[in-house]
Design a protein around this motif. Structure first.
Motif, PDB file in Angstrom:
ATOM      1  N   ASP A 113     -76.106 -66.027   2.550  1.00 15.44           N
ATOM      2  CA  ASP A 113     -74.800 -65.961   1.905  1.00 15.44           C
ATOM      3  C   ASP A 113     -75.036 -65.628   0.436  1.00 15.44           C
ATOM      4  O   ASP A 113     -75.224 -66.517  -0.401  1.00 15.44           O
ATOM      5  CB  ASP A 113     -74.074 -67.298   2.051  1.00 15.44           C
ATOM      6  CG  ASP A 113     -72.649 -67.252   1.527  1.00 15.44           C
ATOM      7  OD1 ASP A 113     -72.320 -66.306   0.768  1.00 15.44           O
ATOM      8  OD2 ASP A 113     -71.860 -68.160   1.859  1.00 15.44           O
ATOM      9  N   ASN A 114     -75.057 -64.333   0.110  1.00 14.84           N
ATOM     10  CA  ASN A 114     -75.367 -63.899  -1.254  1.00 14.84           C
ATOM     11  C   ASN A 114     -74.342 -64.388  -2.266  1.00 14.84           C
ATOM     12  O   ASN A 114     -74.685 -64.767  -3.384  1.00 14.84           O
ATOM     13  CB  ASN A 114     -75.466 -62.372  -1.308  1.00 14.84           C
ATOM     14  CG  ASN A 114     -76.640 -61.849  -0.508  1.00 14.84           C
ATOM     15  OD1 ASN A 114     -77.678 -62.499  -0.426  1.00 14.84           O
ATOM     16  ND2 ASN A 114     -76.485 -60.684   0.097  1.00 14.84           N
ATOM     17  N   TYR A 115     -73.085 -64.392  -1.877  1.00 14.38           N
ATOM     18  CA  TYR A 115     -72.034 -64.848  -2.797  1.00 14.38           C
ATOM     19  C   TYR A 115     -72.259 -66.306  -3.186  1.00 14.38           C
ATOM     20  O   TYR A 115     -72.177 -66.673  -4.362  1.00 14.38           O
ATOM     21  CB  TYR A 115     -70.661 -64.679  -2.147  1.00 14.38           C
ATOM     22  CG  TYR A 115     -69.546 -65.311  -2.939  1.00 14.38           C
ATOM     23  CD1 TYR A 115     -69.003 -64.681  -4.053  1.00 14.38           C
ATOM     24  CD2 TYR A 115     -69.035 -66.571  -2.585  1.00 14.38           C
ATOM     25  CE1 TYR A 115     -67.982 -65.270  -4.792  1.00 14.38           C
ATOM     26  CE2 TYR A 115     -68.020 -67.169  -3.316  1.00 14.38           C
ATOM     27  CZ  TYR A 115     -67.498 -66.508  -4.417  1.00 14.38           C
ATOM     28  OH  TYR A 115     -66.495 -67.105  -5.135  1.00 14.38           O
TER      29      TYR A 115
ATOM     30  N   ASN B 248     -69.838 -76.746   6.981  1.00 13.51           N
ATOM     31  CA  ASN B 248     -69.315 -75.715   6.101  1.00 13.51           C
ATOM     32  C   ASN B 248     -70.051 -75.773   4.771  1.00 13.51           C
ATOM     33  O   ASN B 248     -70.064 -76.805   4.104  1.00 13.51           O
ATOM     34  CB  ASN B 248     -67.816 -75.939   5.880  1.00 13.51           C
ATOM     35  CG  ASN B 248     -67.136 -74.757   5.226  1.00 13.51           C
ATOM     36  OD1 ASN B 248     -67.771 -74.000   4.497  1.00 13.51           O
ATOM     37  ND2 ASN B 248     -65.855 -74.597   5.475  1.00 13.51           N
ATOM     38  N   LYS B 249     -70.675 -74.674   4.383  1.00 17.28           N
ATOM     39  CA  LYS B 249     -71.450 -74.613   3.144  1.00 17.28           C
ATOM     40  C   LYS B 249     -70.678 -73.943   2.007  1.00 17.28           C
ATOM     41  O   LYS B 249     -71.258 -73.614   0.976  1.00 17.28           O
ATOM     42  CB  LYS B 249     -72.761 -73.859   3.383  1.00 17.28           C
ATOM     43  CG  LYS B 249     -73.772 -74.585   4.249  1.00 17.28           C
ATOM     44  CD  LYS B 249     -74.454 -75.702   3.481  1.00 17.28           C
ATOM     45  CE  LYS B 249     -75.602 -76.296   4.271  1.00 17.28           C
ATOM     46  NZ  LYS B 249     -76.340 -77.306   3.495  1.00 17.28           N
ATOM     47  N   ASP B 250     -69.380 -73.725   2.195  1.00 19.95           N
ATOM     48  CA  ASP B 250     -68.592 -73.099   1.137  1.00 19.95           C
ATOM     49  C   ASP B 250     -68.653 -73.943  -0.137  1.00 19.95           C
ATOM     50  O   ASP B 250     -68.642 -75.182  -0.083  1.00 19.95           O
ATOM     51  CB  ASP B 250     -67.126 -72.949   1.560  1.00 19.95           C
ATOM     52  CG  ASP B 250     -66.945 -71.851   2.599  1.00 19.95           C
ATOM     53  OD1 ASP B 250     -67.896 -71.076   2.801  1.00 19.95           O
ATOM     54  OD2 ASP B 250     -65.869 -71.781   3.206  1.00 19.95           O
ATOM     55  N   VAL B 251     -68.734 -73.272  -1.286  1.00 18.37           N
ATOM     56  CA  VAL B 251     -68.709 -73.963  -2.576  1.00 18.37           C
ATOM     57  C   VAL B 251     -67.253 -74.267  -2.913  1.00 18.37           C
ATOM     58  O   VAL B 251     -66.452 -73.354  -3.124  1.00 18.37           O
ATOM     59  CB  VAL B 251     -69.352 -73.098  -3.680  1.00 18.37           C
ATOM     60  CG1 VAL B 251     -69.322 -73.839  -5.016  1.00 18.37           C
ATOM     61  CG2 VAL B 251     -70.785 -72.733  -3.315  1.00 18.37           C
ATOM     62  N   LYS B 252     -66.915 -75.546  -2.963  1.00 18.97           N
ATOM     63  CA  LYS B 252     -65.529 -75.942  -3.191  1.00 18.97           C
ATOM     64  C   LYS B 252     -65.253 -76.044  -4.694  1.00 18.97           C
ATOM     65  O   LYS B 252     -65.942 -76.772  -5.408  1.00 18.97           O
ATOM     66  CB  LYS B 252     -65.239 -77.276  -2.504  1.00 18.97           C
ATOM     67  CG  LYS B 252     -65.357 -77.209  -0.982  1.00 18.97           C
ATOM     68  CD  LYS B 252     -65.029 -78.538  -0.339  1.00 18.97           C
ATOM     69  CE  LYS B 252     -65.138 -78.441   1.179  1.00 18.97           C
ATOM     70  NZ  LYS B 252     -64.846 -79.748   1.839  1.00 18.97           N
ATOM     71  N   LEU B 253     -64.258 -75.321  -5.149  1.00 14.55           N
ATOM     72  CA  LEU B 253     -63.870 -75.327  -6.553  1.00 14.55           C
ATOM     73  C   LEU B 253     -62.553 -76.077  -6.714  1.00 14.55           C
ATOM     74  O   LEU B 253     -61.609 -75.846  -5.960  1.00 14.55           O
ATOM     75  CB  LEU B 253     -63.725 -73.890  -7.084  1.00 14.55           C
ATOM     76  CG  LEU B 253     -64.972 -73.000  -6.967  1.00 14.55           C
ATOM     77  CD1 LEU B 253     -64.663 -71.605  -7.484  1.00 14.55           C
ATOM     78  CD2 LEU B 253     -66.142 -73.594  -7.733  1.00 14.55           C
ATOM     79  N   ARG B 254     -62.511 -76.999  -7.691  1.00 13.70           N
ATOM     80  CA  ARG B 254     -61.285 -77.731  -7.972  1.00 13.70           C
ATOM     81  C   ARG B 254     -60.407 -76.940  -8.934  1.00 13.70           C
ATOM     82  O   ARG B 254     -60.894 -76.142  -9.736  1.00 13.70           O
ATOM     83  CB  ARG B 254     -61.628 -79.086  -8.620  1.00 13.70           C
ATOM     84  CG  ARG B 254     -62.405 -80.045  -7.722  1.00 13.70           C
ATOM     85  CD  ARG B 254     -61.525 -80.675  -6.670  1.00 13.70           C
ATOM     86  NE  ARG B 254     -60.411 -81.409  -7.251  1.00 13.70           N
ATOM     87  CZ  ARG B 254     -60.476 -82.667  -7.695  1.00 13.70           C
ATOM     88  NH1 ARG B 254     -61.619 -83.337  -7.622  1.00 13.70           N
ATOM     89  NH2 ARG B 254     -59.410 -83.272  -8.195  1.00 13.70           N
TER      90      ARG B 254
ATOM     91  N   LEU C 187     -73.702 -70.480  -7.071  1.00  9.56           N
ATOM     92  CA  LEU C 187     -74.425 -71.704  -7.395  1.00  9.56           C
ATOM     93  C   LEU C 187     -75.365 -71.492  -8.575  1.00  9.56           C
ATOM     94  O   LEU C 187     -75.534 -72.380  -9.421  1.00  9.56           O
ATOM     95  CB  LEU C 187     -75.198 -72.198  -6.173  1.00  9.56           C
ATOM     96  CG  LEU C 187     -74.348 -72.779  -5.030  1.00  9.56           C
ATOM     97  CD1 LEU C 187     -75.221 -73.108  -3.829  1.00  9.56           C
ATOM     98  CD2 LEU C 187     -73.595 -74.023  -5.489  1.00  9.56           C
ATOM     99  N   ASP C 188     -75.992 -70.307  -8.651  1.00 14.26           N
ATOM    100  CA  ASP C 188     -76.854 -69.994  -9.800  1.00 14.26           C
ATOM    101  C   ASP C 188     -76.045 -69.968 -11.099  1.00 14.26           C
ATOM    102  O   ASP C 188     -76.498 -70.459 -12.140  1.00 14.26           O
ATOM    103  CB  ASP C 188     -77.553 -68.645  -9.589  1.00 14.26           C
ATOM    104  CG  ASP C 188     -78.636 -68.713  -8.518  1.00 14.26           C
ATOM    105  OD1 ASP C 188     -79.051 -69.838  -8.172  1.00 14.26           O
ATOM    106  OD2 ASP C 188     -79.059 -67.649  -8.024  1.00 14.26           O
ATOM    107  N   LEU C 189     -74.844 -69.390 -11.041  1.00 16.11           N
ATOM    108  CA  LEU C 189     -73.977 -69.337 -12.220  1.00 16.11           C
ATOM    109  C   LEU C 189     -73.562 -70.734 -12.660  1.00 16.11           C
ATOM    110  O   LEU C 189     -73.562 -71.068 -13.849  1.00 16.11           O
ATOM    111  CB  LEU C 189     -72.743 -68.482 -11.926  1.00 16.11           C
ATOM    112  CG  LEU C 189     -71.678 -68.418 -13.027  1.00 16.11           C
ATOM    113  CD1 LEU C 189     -72.255 -67.811 -14.307  1.00 16.11           C
ATOM    114  CD2 LEU C 189     -70.472 -67.612 -12.556  1.00 16.11           C
ATOM    115  N   ILE C 190     -73.212 -71.580 -11.679  1.00 18.45           N
ATOM    116  CA  ILE C 190     -72.814 -72.954 -11.987  1.00 18.45           C
ATOM    117  C   ILE C 190     -73.970 -73.711 -12.641  1.00 18.45           C
ATOM    118  O   ILE C 190     -73.791 -74.426 -13.633  1.00 18.45           O
ATOM    119  CB  ILE C 190     -72.348 -73.675 -10.708  1.00 18.45           C
ATOM    120  CG1 ILE C 190     -71.021 -73.061 -10.216  1.00 18.45           C
ATOM    121  CG2 ILE C 190     -72.187 -75.172 -10.947  1.00 18.45           C
ATOM    122  CD1 ILE C 190     -70.566 -73.561  -8.868  1.00 18.45           C
ATOM    123  N   GLU C 191     -75.184 -73.549 -12.099  1.00 15.82           N
ATOM    124  CA  GLU C 191     -76.352 -74.233 -12.656  1.00 15.82           C
ATOM    125  C   GLU C 191     -76.662 -73.745 -14.068  1.00 15.82           C
ATOM    126  O   GLU C 191     -76.995 -74.536 -14.952  1.00 15.82           O
ATOM    127  CB  GLU C 191     -77.557 -74.000 -11.736  1.00 15.82           C
ATOM    128  CG  GLU C 191     -78.768 -74.853 -12.056  1.00 15.82           C
ATOM    129  CD  GLU C 191     -78.530 -76.336 -11.831  1.00 15.82           C
ATOM    130  OE1 GLU C 191     -79.243 -77.151 -12.463  1.00 15.82           O
ATOM    131  OE2 GLU C 191     -77.637 -76.677 -11.034  1.00 15.82           O
TER     132      GLU C 191
END
Length: 286
Positions: A211-213, A26-32, A218-222
């Motif tokens: 997966d464009n989203y 699973n490559k979903d970006v996990k947010l806490r 990830l670009d925004l986080i970086e």
């Protein structure tokens, strides 16, 4: 690649020692979730709503809710006994079918199979036989204490296990609401739709789909990280004691205060009044 499981594949009298590996991830970006005020990760506790207190793992039992708020409790020993009876780590092929006969709705999760020690020749035999016959094997196996229905097929040069749902796990399509009955479509509209499909038809190349989203996120986080828009977890305060004392010094001071409050008052008079009384007597004597 991490080995999840070791066992054997059996079909007829052939037994192949194999290892199981997860084929997907699973490559979903996990947010806490953080507390807005102090940016600390939220803690989730297991709370009994009746006793209104946190429950430890050793105080939790498993139960099956057969109707609302009515449960059948199952002990760990009972569950272990059932699991042990079905713990045979073998993949038993029971049938061979055409892949096209299984609708994709049945497919659940994919695993790679690799040969274990001494299983290379038998592994190659099954792989070649499946490829030449254009068949897949339908099998049963135990994964994480659950008996799974699965198929074994060839993917490139590797045997793959695809766990599939049992028929009663696939919901009845007749229960889907608001499905229109057959409606007569004008021939011109249907022909135009088919033409559009033909124009958009291409060979399936998985690499063409991204997966464009996830990429934008990830670009925004970086970007925020590079600009210093980050936060650190603050040191968590120690848990409160039952009497609301929060540290050792408070506990000592509170204990001292309590001790002072329990001292008998006569002792205090003995240490102070005699000194004040002696000078008075000396003046009278003079």
């Amino acid at each position: 690649m991490h080995t999840m499981w070791k066992g054997t594949i059996s079909f007829g009298l052939v037994n192949i020692p194999v290892k199981l590996h997860a084929a997907t991830e699973n490559k979903d970006v996990k947010l806490r979730q953080l507390h807005k005020e102090c940016q600390t990760p939220i803690k989730y506790e297991k709370i009994c709503p009746v006793c209104n207190k946190e429950v430890k793992n050793e105080d939790i039992v498993k139960g099956y809710e057969y109707t609302t708020n009515k449960f059948v409790v199952l002990t760990d020993e009972e569950l272990a006994e059932i699991q042990e009876a079905n713990a045979d780590k073998s993949v038993q092929i029971v049938d061979f079918v055409q892949l096209e006969e299984i609708d994709p709705i049945y497919f659940e999760k994919s695993y790679y199979l690799s040969p274990n020690d001494g299983g290379g020749k038998a592994y190659t035999l099954l792989r070649q036989a499946l490829a030449d016959s254009n068949k897949i094997g339908v099998a049963k196996m135990m994964i994480r204490s659950k008996e799974q229905l699965a198929v074994i097929r060839v993917y490139e040069n590797t045997l793959v296990v695809e766990t599939i749902h049992y028929p009663d796990e696939v919901r009845n399509v007749a229960d889907v609401p608001n499905i229109p009955e057959a409606i007569e479509i004008p021939k011109k509209e249907l022909d135009t739709a088919k033409m559009l499909i033909d124009q958009l038809t291409v060979a399936f190349e998985p690499e063409n789909y991204k997966d464009n989203y996830r990429t934008v996120l990830l670009d925004l986080i970086e970007e925020k990280k590079n600009q210093g828009e980050i936060t650190s977890v603050q040191q968590q305060p120690s848990k409160q004691m039952p009497d609301n004392v929060t540290n050792l010094m408070d506990a000592l001071e509170a204990s001292l205060d309590r001790a002072k409050g329990t001292k008998p008052k006569p002792k205090k008079r003995k240490t102070t009044k005699p000194k004040q009384a002696e000078p008075k007597r000396s003046k009278k004597n003079a």
